[in-house]
Design a protein around this motif. Structure first.
Motif, mmCIF file in Angstrom:
data_model
loop_
_atom_site.group_PDB
_atom_site.id
_atom_site.type_symbol
_atom_site.label_atom_id
_atom_site.label_comp_id
_atom_site.label_asym_id
_atom_site.label_seq_id
_atom_site.Cartn_x
_atom_site.Cartn_y
_atom_site.Cartn_z
ATOM 1 N N ARG A 99 45.200 33.472 36.194
ATOM 2 C CA ARG A 99 46.102 32.489 35.602
ATOM 3 C C ARG A 99 45.707 31.062 35.975
ATOM 4 N NH1 ARG A 99 50.474 33.366 32.807
ATOM 5 N NH2 ARG A 99 51.259 35.488 32.548
ATOM 6 N N GLY A 100 45.910 30.152 35.033
ATOM 7 C CA GLY A 100 45.642 28.747 35.283
ATOM 8 C C GLY A 100 44.189 28.391 35.015
ATOM 9 N N LEU A 102 44.736 20.557 35.533
ATOM 10 C CA LEU A 102 44.844 21.581 36.563
ATOM 11 C C LEU A 102 43.907 21.348 37.742
ATOM 12 C CD1 LEU A 102 45.062 24.729 34.241
ATOM 13 C CD2 LEU A 102 46.929 23.677 35.534
ATOM 14 N N ARG A 109 47.528 32.841 29.394
ATOM 15 C CA ARG A 109 47.310 32.818 30.837
ATOM 16 C C ARG A 109 46.813 31.467 31.343
ATOM 17 N NH1 ARG A 109 47.542 37.629 33.259
ATOM 18 N NH2 ARG A 109 46.146 36.997 34.966
ATOM 19 N N ARG A 150 48.658 29.061 31.575
ATOM 20 C CA ARG A 150 49.805 28.570 32.332
ATOM 21 C C ARG A 150 49.844 29.258 33.683
ATOM 22 N NH1 ARG A 150 55.219 29.631 29.422
ATOM 23 N NH2 ARG A 150 54.152 28.333 27.861
ATOM 24 N N LYS A 151 50.012 28.487 34.729
ATOM 25 C CA LYS A 151 50.077 29.078 36.067
ATOM 26 C C LYS A 151 51.306 29.958 36.187
ATOM 27 C CE LYS A 151 47.540 25.661 38.799
ATOM 28 N NZ LYS A 151 47.603 24.734 39.942
ATOM 29 N N ALA A 152 51.179 30.974 37.055
ATOM 30 C CA ALA A 152 52.309 31.875 37.270
ATOM 31 C C ALA A 152 53.458 31.090 37.891
ATOM 32 C CB ALA A 152 51.891 33.012 38.178
#
Length: 478
Positions: free
Chosen positions: A277-278, A398, A474, A476-478
């Motif tokens: 993720r991210g 990010l 995915r 997007r960060k968790a």
């Protein structure tokens, strides 16, 4: 479209002309701007011209089975050259790698243009890739060293604009040269054209080097250079193994995989291959987008020539819509208020790319007009403009400031690796499904079988693009 990491640009000090109020075409910058934009223009023209000339070159050299490797061979050596050029620029300044890269690129053009057979042609394209990788990074470093910060966006905008004109006139000029003078002159004429921008920007570059001598930098990062070499050699062995399609091909395939796997793991951030993720997913998607789009694009002119009996000029013009609409997609994602839809634009860009690749494949049906491929590629260009630009924006968002350079380099690595692996895969599929016989098919011997090779390639790349759309959530960060 080949891009380069801004890592080296970020590491150089701002030029002393920071207080100058002129633009990029004002006195201190005019010659340099005209020179470096001319180099980008010629690189862009060569890239678009090759797409038009390649179907004729491959048939005349009796090498249609190696068609894809003329493209993937270029990207394979570019991957290595990107790493070398960045470190060379940091240590010695951009002048040496820039002029060396131009010389190597010109030598590759001569080798390809004079090639007696397809393997020599592929080798010439690989030499071009080495030169192109050295040049593009060095040009970015020149911008960072020679221009104040306020002028750099204008120079980079000029770089992007330099691709628009070749997208329009490149296929026409290349097609006319191919039809009336022969495909070899598409390659042999470009080295002569490079001499003018060199003469224009050479003195300005040397003045810039004298005004800002390069501080003694660290030694080359041998580990990263070795990893890049392993990736290039490994990818080359895998492509060779795919071409053999016999038991002996298992040996170079195993050796290629053994080299490529650890190199990719070392060059890309942890978690990239499993779509963590991210940031890892953002890096991965850049390679997926570039690989799927350009693998399909490489075969469209050949399909139009062999399956629809178009001239090289008209076949090359099929891709023009993609170059123009890419710029439109990039513009749309940069409009005010678009930031809140960044993830949706990435997913939508992949979906549009998948629709475009599948739409281009419809031309394999005789009842479908040939212009459908051009219309489809216009849709794909919008999708790529939305997705690729948004991926770059997300990467910077990010990244911590101290990691922005390294992550930018990883983004470029993913782009190059995606091209190498997916264009190479397309070449393996093409050879395995009888792509080498498409010339005979065009003359009436087995057209259905040859069209099947194109259909499988486009179906595969449509699936890759849809996979990118699926994974895009995915980012997007968790």
């Amino acid at each position: 479209m080949t891009t380069a990491s801004p890592t080296s640009v970020d590491s150089v000090p701002a030029p002393s002309e920071e207080t100058d109020s002129g633009g990029v075409l004002s006195g201190p910058y005019r010659a340099l701007t005209l020179g470096i934009v001319s180099v980008v223009l010629l690189l862009a023209f060569e890239a678009t011209a090759v797409n038009t000339a390649m179907p004729v070159a491959a048939r005349q050299l009796d090498g249609l089975g190696l068609y894809a490797f003329a493209f993937s061979g270029y990207f394979t050596t570019t991957l290595f050259a990107l790493v070398v050029s960045g470190q060379w620029c940091d240590r010695r300044g951009p002048l040496q790698p820039l002029f060396t890269g131009i010389a190597v690129f010109g030598a590759g053009l001569v080798v390809a243009g004079a090639a007696p057979g397809m393997w020599v042609f592929v080798a010439g394209r690989a030499v071009q890739g080495l030169g192109g990788g050295l040049v593009i990074v060095a040009l970015y470093v020149v911008v960072g060293r020679a221009y104040p910060e306020r002028l750099r966006p204008a120079v980079f905008a000029a770089f992007s604009a330099a691709w628009v004109l070749p997208s329009i006139v490149g296929p026409v000029v290349s097609g006319a040269v191919t039809q009336h003078l022969g495909w070899r002159w598409v390659f042999l004429a470009v080295p002569v054209l490079i001499l003018l921008p060199l003469a224009v920007m050479g003195p300005a570059l040397r003045r810039s080097e004298r005004a800002q001598p390069v501080a003694a930098g660290a030694d080359f990062d041998r580990r990263r250079t070795l990893l890049a070499a392993m990736a290039a050699v490994g990818a080359g062995l895998l492509q060779y193994a795919g071409q053999r399609l016999d038991l002996l091909g298992l040996l170079p395939a195993a050796a290629g995989a053994a080299l490529l796997a650890p190199a990719v793991l070392g060059l890309l951030p942890a978690g990239t291959l499993r779509a963590g993720r991210g940031l890892p997913t953002v890096i991965l998607l850049r390679g997926v987008a570039a690989g799927a789009f350009f693998a399909a694009e490489a075969f469209i002119p050949l399909m139009m020539v062999t399956q629809r009996d178009l001239s090289p000029t008209l076949a090359g013009l099929t891709l023009t819509s993609g170059g123009l609409s890419w710029a439109l997609g990039s513009m749309l994602q940069g409009r005010p208020g678009a930031e809140r839809y960044r993830e949706a634009m990435i997913r939508g860009g992949f979906v549009l790319t998948a629709v475009a690749i599948a739409g281009a494949a419809l031309v394999l049906v005789p009842a479908v007009p040939a212009w459908v491929a051009a219309a489809a590629w216009g849709v794909g260009g919008i999708g790529m403009g939305l997705a690729v630009a948004s991926i770059s924006v997300l990467m910077m968002r990010l990244s911590a400031p101290e990691d922005a350079g390294a992550n930018s380099a990883s983004l470029q690595m993913s782009d190059a690796l995606g091209n190498v692996l997916l264009v190479g895969l397309a070449g393996v599929l093409f050879a395995a499904l009888g792509g080498g016989s498409v010339a005979a098919a065009q003359e009436g011997a087995g057209g259905a079988g040859s069209s099947g090779a194109f259909a499988v390639i486009f179906l595969t790349m449509t699936g890759v693009a849809l996979l990118g759309a699926l994974v895009s959530g995915r980012v997007r960060k968790a």
